[in-house]
Design a protein around this motif. Structure first.
Motif, PDB file in Angstrom:
ATOM      1  N   LYS A  84       0.857  -1.100  -0.078  1.00  0.00           N
ATOM      2  CA  LYS A  84      -0.054  -0.039   0.051  1.00  0.00           C
ATOM      3  C   LYS A  84       0.926   1.121   0.140  1.00  0.00           C
ATOM      4  O   LYS A  84       0.747   2.235  -0.770  1.00  0.00           O
ATOM      5  N   LYS A  85       1.954   1.153   0.859  1.00  0.00           N
ATOM      6  CA  LYS A  85       2.903   2.202   1.050  1.00  0.00           C
ATOM      7  C   LYS A  85       3.657   2.453  -0.355  1.00  0.00           C
ATOM      8  O   LYS A  85       3.844   3.657  -1.013  1.00  0.00           O
ATOM      9  N   VAL A  86       3.961   1.233  -1.109  1.00  0.00           N
ATOM     10  CA  VAL A  86       4.498   1.464  -2.402  1.00  0.00           C
ATOM     11  C   VAL A  86       3.588   2.199  -3.485  1.00  0.00           C
ATOM     12  O   VAL A  86       4.217   3.235  -4.154  1.00  0.00           O
ATOM     13  N   ASN A 103      11.034   3.501   5.381  1.00  0.00           N
ATOM     14  CA  ASN A 103      11.983   3.354   6.444  1.00  0.00           C
ATOM     15  C   ASN A 103      11.274   2.569   7.801  1.00  0.00           C
ATOM     16  O   ASN A 103      12.046   2.367   8.868  1.00  0.00           O
ATOM     17  N   ASP A 104      10.029   2.411   7.722  1.00  0.00           N
ATOM     18  CA  ASP A 104       9.346   1.892   8.749  1.00  0.00           C
ATOM     19  C   ASP A 104       8.815   0.320   8.756  1.00  0.00           C
ATOM     20  O   ASP A 104       8.077   0.012   9.486  1.00  0.00           O
ATOM     21  N   ILE A 105       9.785  -0.397   7.799  1.00  0.00           N
ATOM     22  CA  ILE A 105       9.194  -1.697   7.869  1.00  0.00           C
ATOM     23  C   ILE A 105       9.714  -2.421   9.317  1.00  0.00           C
ATOM     24  O   ILE A 105       8.891  -3.350   9.716  1.00  0.00           O
ATOM     25  N   VAL A 170      15.593   0.569  10.903  1.00  0.00           N
ATOM     26  CA  VAL A 170      14.785   0.549  11.811  1.00  0.00           C
ATOM     27  C   VAL A 170      14.013   2.048  12.303  1.00  0.00           C
ATOM     28  O   VAL A 170      14.887   2.816  12.667  1.00  0.00           O
ATOM     29  N   GLU A 171      12.841   1.871  12.496  1.00  0.00           N
ATOM     30  CA  GLU A 171      12.126   3.036  13.015  1.00  0.00           C
ATOM     31  C   GLU A 171      11.860   2.895  14.506  1.00  0.00           C
ATOM     32  O   GLU A 171      11.344   1.951  14.882  1.00  0.00           O
ATOM     33  N   VAL A 172      12.402   3.813  15.359  1.00  0.00           N
ATOM     34  CA  VAL A 172      12.211   3.945  16.814  1.00  0.00           C
ATOM     35  C   VAL A 172      11.329   4.988  17.325  1.00  0.00           C
ATOM     36  O   VAL A 172      11.546   6.016  16.931  1.00  0.00           O
TER      37      VAL A 172
END
Ligand code: GTP
Ligand code: MG
Length: 236
Positions: A84-86, A103-105, A170-172
């Motif tokens: 969906k993001k693609v 960036n948030d996989i 990684v998204e923190v």
């Protein structure tokens, strides 16, 4: 997920308004096995980052007799959310492009006791020599117009495979219990449909006000803790 199930889901949900071209479907087929390994690498990166936070929590509790972390939640973005993001970001459908642009996989959410702990933990993490900061968004100092508060970091950490060292993004998200409480409820409410515009406007204002109330609650709790610590120091 089985490829057949995924393809069916992709057809039904993801690109509902467009017919999936044969070319797109061929690309999905070609990329499926590599995507599975990429997802495994993201799971490994999550383990690395979670461990880093657990180590910091442990060390802090030994040193100061208090845990800055209430809980950690982690997730790998589902395959259909990635697609969906693609589509939303209109990026090319290839593994390289997914890795480069999304960036948030891998997502790690750290729920802290106090706001001060958020910045302390973020600093400790970013000082580590295998962590590279890609982006920092401070929605605590600058809350979103809707009221959302959290500190977001996009970092890169290496995972060590059989023959290579592979940097992974990684998204923190670091937030207090109060910020998490607000964000969780707001997220649930956001999907309610068919609300008249005037009512939606009122509700949006209410949500912003509640975010403010919960932020001031955070400040008062932190002030209580500071006074308690100061009072304790006087006695001892
Ligand atoms: P995305 O492309 O959607 O990831 O946006 P972005 O790259 O601009 O990221 P941003 O920093 O805005 O937010 C990323 C994540 O933060 C989201 O996936 C949510 O988990 C969380 N988030 C951001 N804004 C809100 C909000 O208003 N409410 C809630 N509940 N969560 C939010
Ligand atoms: Mg996101």
């Amino acid at each position: 997920m089985l490829i057949e199930k995924f393809l069916k889901q992709a057809k039904e949900e993801i690109i509902m308004d467009t017919v999936l071209s044969d070319e797109f479907m061929d690309k999905v087929q070609d990329n499926f096995a590599p995507i599975e390994s990429l997802m495994a690498y993201y799971r490994c990166a999550i383990m690395e980052v979670e461990t880093k936070f657990n180590v910091l929590n442990e060390q802090f509790s030994l040193q100061y007799d208090r845990n800055p972390i209430e809980s950690i939640k982690a997730r790998v973005k589902s395959f259909d959310s990635i697609l969906k993001k693609v589509k939303r970001k209109q990026i090319p459908f290839s593994l390289e492009s997914i890795e480069e642009n999304i960036n948030d996989i891998a997502g790690v959410r750290v729920i802290c006791s106090f706001q001060e702990d958020i910045y302390m933990l973020a600093d400790c993490l970013l000082q580590q020599d295998d962590v590279r900061l890609i982006e920092r968004k401070d929605y605590i100092k600058n809350p979103k117009p809707g009221g959302y508060r959290s500190l977001h970091l996009i970092i890169e950490v290496p995972i060590f495979l059989e023959k290579e060292k592979r940097p992974m993004k990684v998204e923190v998200q670091l937030r207090t219990i109060a910020m998490d409480f607000w964000a969780s409820l707001e997220h649930k409410l956001r999907y309610k449909k068919n609300i008249p515009e005037s009512e939606a406007e009122y509700l949006a204002k209410e949500l912003v006000e509640c975010a403010g109330i919960s932020a001031s609650l955070d400040q008062r709790m932190e002030a209580i803790r500071d006074r308690m610590e100061a009072a304790q120091e006087k006695i001892s």
